[in-house]
Design an enzyme around this catalytic site. Sequence first.
Site, short mmCIF file in Angstrom:
data_model
loop_
_atom_site.label_atom_id
_atom_site.label_comp_id
_atom_site.label_asym_id
_atom_site.label_seq_id
_atom_site.Cartn_x
_atom_site.Cartn_y
_atom_site.Cartn_z
N GLU A 1 -4.70 -6.74 14.83
CA GLU A 1 -4.20 -5.42 14.43
C GLU A 1 -5.34 -4.39 14.47
OE1 GLU A 1 -2.47 -4.32 10.41
OE2 GLU A 1 -0.60 -4.57 11.50
N GLU B 1 10.64 -4.29 4.66
CA GLU B 1 10.79 -5.71 4.30
C GLU B 1 10.45 -5.93 2.82
OE1 GLU B 1 9.12 -4.44 6.79
OE2 GLU B 1 9.44 -5.56 8.65
N LYS C 1 0.83 -1.20 0.00
CA LYS C 1 0.00 0.00 0.00
C LYS C 1 0.87 1.26 0.00
CE LYS C 1 -3.57 2.35 2.64
NZ LYS C 1 -4.45 2.36 3.80
O1 F6P Z 1 1.07 -2.76 2.26
P1 F6P Z 1 2.14 -2.08 3.06
O2 F6P Z 1 2.04 -0.59 3.01
O3 F6P Z 1 3.51 -2.57 2.64
O4 F6P Z 1 1.94 -2.47 4.57
C1 F6P Z 1 2.05 -3.79 5.01
C2 F6P Z 1 1.51 -3.97 6.38
O5 F6P Z 1 2.21 -3.15 7.31
C3 F6P Z 1 1.31 -2.62 8.27
O6 F6P Z 1 1.13 -1.27 7.98
C4 F6P Z 1 1.83 -2.79 9.65
O7 F6P Z 1 3.15 -2.36 9.75
C5 F6P Z 1 0.02 -3.39 8.05
O8 F6P Z 1 -1.09 -2.72 8.52
C6 F6P Z 1 0.05 -3.58 6.58
O9 F6P Z 1 -0.83 -4.56 6.15
#
Ligand code: F6P
Length: 546
Positions: A353, A213, A207
């Site tokens: 969460e 990671e 997102k």
């Molecule tokens: O889709 P992104 O922005 O990489 O986030 C991954 C995940 O990390 C979080 O923000 C938690 O750190 C979750 O809520 C989310 O699903």
Amino acid sequence: MRTTLTATAAFQALQQHHTENKGRQVRHLFAQDPARFDKLSVEGAGLFLDYSKNIVDDKTMTLLYALARETEVEAQRDAMFAGKEVNRTEHRAVLHTALRKPRNETLLLGQQDIIPEIHEVLDRMAAFSERVRSGTWRGYDDREITDIVNIGIGGSYLGPKMTCQALRSFAHPRLNTHFVSNVDGHDLDALLSRINPATTLFIIASKGFNTAETMMNAQSARAWFLHHATENDLSKHFVAVSTHLDAVQAFGIAPENMFPFWDWVGGRYSVWSAIGLALMLAIGTEGFKEFLAGAHAMDRHFQDTPLEQNLPVILALIGIWNRNFLGSSSISIAPYHQDLRLFPGYLQQLEMESNGKSVQVDGAKTSTTTCPVIWGDVGTNGQHAYFQLLHQGTDIMAVDFIAALKPTHALEQHQVLLLANCFAQSEAFMRGKNAEEVRADMQAQGLPAAEIDKLLPHRIFPGNRPSNTILMDTLNPGALGALIALYEHKVFVQGAIWGINSFDQWGVELGKVLAKNIAAELGDKAKPEQHDSSTNGLIARARAAL
Ligand SMILES: O=P(O)(O)OC[C@H]1O[C@](O)(CO)[C@@H](O)[C@@H]1O
């Protein structure tokens, strides 16, 4: 300012009701009322929920419905569906439900109808998926794609992975889906040695497109790919799903290879958006439409059905009763379906969460405990591992049994034994086995009296352990959509009652910041130690090894 939950009339009435009924046994409630199952079970959106094995009666349920009304669950629900700023700490609407609305509906967010852009993206996803599935989308040496690798974490991983696993019997036979999430290089490394860059498609799903990671895994996958191919070939093998076009472009993925979604979709609620691309690739456009339609049917059920017949509301209220009044600190999710084996892990993020919070929307401390621990594994495996504790341990833990009546295989006898186990466990949790029954059994087996006395306490099952059973006809895309939406709305109702914001996740931030600092320290041995002695000591050991 929100009224403190424990100060509401309904909560206090429930407390009194609980005190007056302490020690009651569900097995007696069943004996007293032959219609108990009919009264305490409900159907909607293709799912059946039996909640009769919980320690509740009509009065309990009436009081719980009063609690939902007093905490204005219905008004809060309507605000969410209408696109109001429900996620108040991030100033966002919460509209994952809009993602499953049919094309002919409208939903105004501010002045703008958001349904057309949702369907525009779905159409792009569909066109892309059909090209990959039919083999017209080809890799750099003109071969068909055989492997899809979704790189993402949290909601950008758990949703696509769980759903692809759950619907594997509907998947395209040529396409293998893989999911890399862990920054631990063992995750990516183990996969790269098994796939061919020429026939692999990477989906970088994030997102924010800045999650450490995911970005590291994406960069490493890209570097691995470029060992075998050229920069020009990237566009045939890398696509992205994100809300951040600029970050995607900076990574080197062109806008036409990006599938967008919107900030009003929370990560753990995003499988219905382009984050579900891996699922669409696997089960096809029609399958994905059925998946959305199943969830939409549950949305309609949640919006339109009186609280007393409303599956998510009932599931939530039973959870509140077990958690806040009976003191149950966890829910074990027990799918009696191998393909749902990732569902407990998916629900961990969805529930924990969302509702793992101790502060209300208004900033005050919650007056009750909130989200229990969610955990579990497929049913019959759990039976031979940790169910012992559920039956005879010192804590009362609730269980959600989930089963499909009809399998998608032809091994009929397996299904008979599977369902028998599912129903037997819920019966055993509810009924238990008292001293007289255990003694009679052992006497019938001809055990000597002294041995019976010795074994008796060990063989007693206290029973009265609460459980729900959720049944579906078959685990297909529509049923899975409805099942996920059921739990999403359960989480919503509980958050509404507890008065918390189910849609932010500030609690994950601290670790992220500290990890950044420590990563810098690990990389630079000259940096002074600046933590507690434990953290300094661990850093020193790692510095010596790296
Ligand atoms: O889709 P992104 O922005 O990489 O986030 C991954 C995940 O990390 C979080 O923000 C938690 O750190 C979750 O809520 C989310 O699903």
